[in-house]
Design a protein around this motif. Structure first.
Motif, short mmCIF file in Angstrom:
data_model
loop_
_atom_site.label_atom_id
_atom_site.label_comp_id
_atom_site.label_asym_id
_atom_site.label_seq_id
_atom_site.Cartn_x
_atom_site.Cartn_y
_atom_site.Cartn_z
N VAL A 1 0.89 -1.22 -0.06
CA VAL A 1 0.25 0.05 0.02
C VAL A 1 0.96 1.12 0.03
O VAL A 1 1.72 1.52 0.89
N GLY B 1 -2.92 5.73 1.35
CA GLY B 1 -4.23 5.43 2.20
C GLY B 1 -4.35 4.08 2.88
O GLY B 1 -3.04 3.51 3.47
N ARG B 2 -5.45 3.35 3.10
CA ARG B 2 -5.49 2.38 3.88
C ARG B 2 -6.41 1.31 2.95
O ARG B 2 -7.37 1.70 2.27
N SER C 1 -2.16 -0.40 5.88
CA SER C 1 -1.88 0.96 5.83
C SER C 1 -0.81 1.32 5.20
O SER C 1 0.02 0.54 4.53
N GLU C 2 -0.45 2.65 4.64
CA GLU C 2 0.77 3.09 4.00
C GLU C 2 2.04 2.40 4.37
O GLU C 2 2.31 2.57 5.71
N ASN D 1 -11.42 -0.24 0.09
CA ASN D 1 -11.20 0.99 0.73
C ASN D 1 -12.11 1.08 1.78
O ASN D 1 -13.01 1.67 1.52
N ALA E 1 -7.22 5.45 -2.14
CA ALA E 1 -6.00 4.44 -1.67
C ALA E 1 -5.42 3.96 -3.05
O ALA E 1 -6.04 3.94 -4.02
#
Length: 75
Positions: A21, A24-25, A39-40, A56, A62
């Motif tokens: 990622v 975003g998440r 998460s990022e 998302n 994301a």
């Protein structure tokens, strides 16, 4: 996209997938396992011969990268 959900059909047995990622998440569900919230900067490696669902959960965009590695067998 915000609040987007996408499901992917299983690949041939032994196929693996990795994701990272970058913004975003993303909620990831692999087969019947419990969802995993990424998460990022998070990454995951998992079997791709089961259904996978990416969702998302937030209103922000994301972005993730997916790499699918096939086992070299057909059928």
């Amino acid at each position: 996209a915000a609040k987007h959900r996408e499901a992917f059909e299983p690949h041939v047995g032994g196929t693996r997938e990795s994701v990272v990622v970058v913004k975003g998440r993303v909620e990831l569900t692999v087969g019947v396992d419990q969802p995993l919230l990424l998460s990022e900067g998070d990454a995951a490696l998992f079997q791709a011969d089961v259904e996978r669902i990416f969702r998302n959960p937030e209103g922000n965009e994301a972005l993730l990268y997916r790499v699918v590695t096939y086992n070299g067998k057909s059928g």
